[in-house]
Write a protein that holds these residues in place. Sequence first.
Motif, PDB file in Angstrom:
ATOM      1  N   LYS A   1       0.314  -1.475  -0.332  1.00 63.32           N
ATOM      2  CA  LYS A   1      -0.605  -0.204   0.103  1.00 63.32           C
ATOM      3  C   LYS A   1       0.666   1.245  -0.268  1.00 63.32           C
ATOM      4  N   LYS A   2       0.645   2.234  -1.016  1.00 62.51           N
ATOM      5  CA  LYS A   2       1.148   3.405  -1.207  1.00 62.51           C
ATOM      6  C   LYS A   2       0.460   4.110  -0.483  1.00 62.51           C
ATOM      7  N   GLU A   3       1.190   5.127  -0.479  1.00 64.59           N
ATOM      8  CA  GLU A   3       0.924   6.687   0.665  1.00 64.59           C
ATOM      9  C   GLU A   3      -0.195   7.677  -0.463  1.00 64.59           C
ATOM     10  N   ASN A   4       0.078   7.509  -1.285  1.00 61.59           N
ATOM     11  CA  ASN A   4      -1.183   8.197  -1.920  1.00 61.59           C
ATOM     12  C   ASN A   4      -2.734   6.882  -1.913  1.00 61.59           C
ATOM     13  N   GLU A   5      -2.582   5.585  -1.630  1.00 62.37           N
ATOM     14  CA  GLU A   5      -3.380   5.032  -1.561  1.00 62.37           C
ATOM     15  C   GLU A   5      -3.572   4.289  -2.791  1.00 62.37           C
ATOM     16  N   THR A   6      -3.031   4.080  -3.688  1.00 62.19           N
ATOM     17  CA  THR A   6      -2.027   2.904  -4.751  1.00 62.19           C
ATOM     18  C   THR A   6      -2.078   2.405  -4.138  1.00 62.19           C
ATOM     19  N   LEU A   7      -2.573   0.270  -4.816  1.00 58.40           N
ATOM     20  CA  LEU A   7      -1.441  -0.459  -4.654  1.00 58.40           C
ATOM     21  C   LEU A   7      -0.803  -1.202  -5.734  1.00 58.40           C
ATOM     22  N   GLU A   8       0.722  -1.703  -4.946  1.00 58.26           N
ATOM     23  CA  GLU A   8       1.701  -2.349  -5.700  1.00 58.26           C
ATOM     24  C   GLU A   8       1.160  -4.318  -5.833  1.00 58.26           C
ATOM     25  N   ILE A   9       1.319  -4.622  -5.967  1.00 55.08           N
ATOM     26  CA  ILE A   9       1.501  -6.199  -6.200  1.00 55.08           C
ATOM     27  C   ILE A   9       2.146  -6.239  -7.066  1.00 55.08           C
ATOM     28  N   PRO A  10       3.546  -7.060  -6.511  1.00 58.91           N
ATOM     29  CA  PRO A  10       4.836  -7.018  -6.788  1.00 58.91           C
ATOM     30  C   PRO A  10       4.640  -9.048  -7.078  1.00 58.91           C
ATOM     31  N   SER A  11       5.203  -9.344  -8.312  1.00 55.04           N
ATOM     32  CA  SER A  11       5.287 -10.579  -8.550  1.00 55.04           C
ATOM     33  C   SER A  11       5.902 -11.587  -7.810  1.00 55.04           C
ATOM     34  N   ARG A  12       5.012 -13.279  -7.260  1.00 60.15           N
ATOM     35  CA  ARG A  12       5.380 -13.235  -6.390  1.00 60.15           C
ATOM     36  C   ARG A  12       6.348 -14.114  -6.564  1.00 60.15           C
ATOM     37  N   SER A  13       7.251 -14.017  -8.224  1.00 56.60           N
ATOM     38  CA  SER A  13       7.866 -15.791  -8.263  1.00 56.60           C
ATOM     39  C   SER A  13       9.836 -14.395  -7.461  1.00 56.60           C
ATOM     40  N   ASP A  14       9.072 -13.601  -7.407  1.00 53.97           N
ATOM     41  CA  ASP A  14      10.075 -12.410  -7.477  1.00 53.97           C
ATOM     42  C   ASP A  14      10.410 -11.836  -5.764  1.00 53.97           C
ATOM     43  N   SER A  15       9.549 -12.620  -5.308  1.00 54.06           N
ATOM     44  CA  SER A  15       8.979 -12.312  -4.043  1.00 54.06           C
ATOM     45  C   SER A  15       9.405 -12.980  -2.706  1.00 54.06           C
ATOM     46  N   LEU A  16      10.815 -13.365  -1.540  1.00 56.00           N
ATOM     47  CA  LEU A  16      10.781 -13.770  -0.882  1.00 56.00           C
ATOM     48  C   LEU A  16      10.378 -12.919   0.645  1.00 56.00           C
ATOM     49  N   ILE A  17       9.995 -14.408   1.251  1.00 58.45           N
ATOM     50  CA  ILE A  17      10.320 -14.277   2.863  1.00 58.45           C
ATOM     51  C   ILE A  17      11.250 -14.316   3.903  1.00 58.45           C
ATOM     52  N   ALA A  18      11.811 -12.960   4.227  1.00 53.86           N
ATOM     53  CA  ALA A  18      13.433 -12.780   5.285  1.00 53.86           C
ATOM     54  C   ALA A  18      12.500 -13.575   6.377  1.00 53.86           C
ATOM     55  N   ARG A  19      13.630 -14.338   6.503  1.00 56.34           N
ATOM     56  CA  ARG A  19      13.794 -15.576   8.154  1.00 56.34           C
ATOM     57  C   ARG A  19      14.375 -15.477   8.644  1.00 56.34           C
ATOM     58  N   ALA A  20      15.195 -16.439   9.433  1.00 54.35           N
ATOM     59  CA  ALA A  20      16.969 -16.115  10.425  1.00 54.35           C
ATOM     60  C   ALA A  20      17.722 -17.364  10.384  1.00 54.35           C
ATOM     61  N   PRO A  21      18.534 -17.479   9.757  1.00 50.41           N
ATOM     62  CA  PRO A  21      20.025 -16.446  10.574  1.00 50.41           C
ATOM     63  C   PRO A  21      19.785 -15.478   9.576  1.00 50.41           C
ATOM     64  N   GLN A  22      20.569 -13.952   9.814  1.00 49.36           N
ATOM     65  CA  GLN A  22      20.659 -13.106   9.311  1.00 49.36           C
ATOM     66  C   GLN A  22      21.895 -12.801   9.666  1.00 49.36           C
ATOM     67  N   SER A  23      23.158 -12.669   8.745  1.00 50.23           N
ATOM     68  CA  SER A  23      24.603 -13.164   9.215  1.00 50.23           C
ATOM     69  C   SER A  23      25.121 -11.873   8.447  1.00 50.23           C
ATOM     70  N   PHE A  24      26.503 -11.754   8.745  1.00 51.45           N
ATOM     71  CA  PHE A  24      27.058 -10.721   8.208  1.00 51.45           C
ATOM     72  C   PHE A  24      28.207 -10.829   8.470  1.00 51.45           C
ATOM     73  N   ARG A  25      29.832  -9.860   8.352  1.00 57.98           N
ATOM     74  CA  ARG A  25      30.792  -9.988   9.209  1.00 57.98           C
ATOM     75  C   ARG A  25      30.192  -9.028  10.570  1.00 57.98           C
ATOM     76  N   LEU A  26      31.141  -9.521  11.056  1.00 63.51           N
ATOM     77  CA  LEU A  26      30.955  -9.320  12.611  1.00 63.51           C
ATOM     78  C   LEU A  26      31.042  -7.205  12.365  1.00 63.51           C
TER      79      LEU A  26
END
Length: 239
Positions: free
Chosen positions: A146-171
Motif C-alpha cells: 500500500k502506497k502513501e497515495n492509497e494506490t496498491l502495488e502487487i509485486p510478482s510472487r516469483s520475484d518475492s522472498l520472505i526474510a527469516r533467520a539466521p541473518q548473517s554478516f561480517r561482524l
Amino acid sequence: MNIAVVFAGGSGMRMHTKARPKQFLELNGKPIIIYTLELFDNHPMIDSIVVACIEDWIPFLEKMLRKFEINKVVKIVPGGKTGQESIYNGLCAAEVVADGKDATVLIHDGVRPLITENTIKDNIKKVEECGSCITCIPATETFIVKKENETLEIPSRSDSLIARAPQSFRLVDIMNAHRKAIAEGHNDFIDSCTMMSHYGYKLGTIIGPIENIKITTPADFFVFRAMIKVHEDQQIFGL
C-alpha cells in the motif's frame, strides 16, 4: 571465526503465557531455546555462541545449559528493551569473543528452532562470498504493498522472498551499522537485514527450510510440536 548470536530477550505477549516467556516453554521437557541452541552447538562450523536473554531468566538459562550439555555458549548478556537493542548487546559480546579477529556472526531468534545444519553452513558460505546472508523462503501468497497515495502495488510472487533467520554478516559491518543507527537515534529497525539495507550494504540470500517458523503464537507452538514428532519418527523408522 563463526559466532552465533541468539537473542531471546522478548516476553512473548502474543503467546499469552503467564508463567514463563515463550523461549522457555517446554516440549518433551526441553525449553524451546535449548532446541535452538543445540543446532548451533552441534554444528562443526560454529565456534562460539552468545545469547542475549531476559536478565531475570539468565540463571535459569545457565542451569538449562548445564543440564542439556550446551558447551559453546561463551557469554550470556541481558537483552534490551527492543529486539534491535538485544541484538546489539549480543553483538558487543561477540566483538569481545572475536578479540580483533575477522568473524562472521549468525544472528538468530531463540524461538526459531527448526533450521537445519545446511542452513547454518549455507549462511557461512554466503557471507564468505558476498559479505552477508539473509535466510529466506519463497513467497507462497500474493503481497500487496500500500502506497502513501492509497494506490496498491502487487509485486510478482516469483520475484518475492520472505526474510527469516539466521541473518548473517561480517561482524565489523553489522557493528558499524548498529553504531550508525545509535548515533542517529534510529532504534526501530524491524530486523538486521532492514538495517543493513538502509545503510547501503549488499544483501546475499539463501533459501532455507519452509518450516523455519518463529514460534510467536500458540498455533506456531503446535506446528513446532508436530515437526519435532516428524523428526523423531524419521530417526526411529528411517522415514
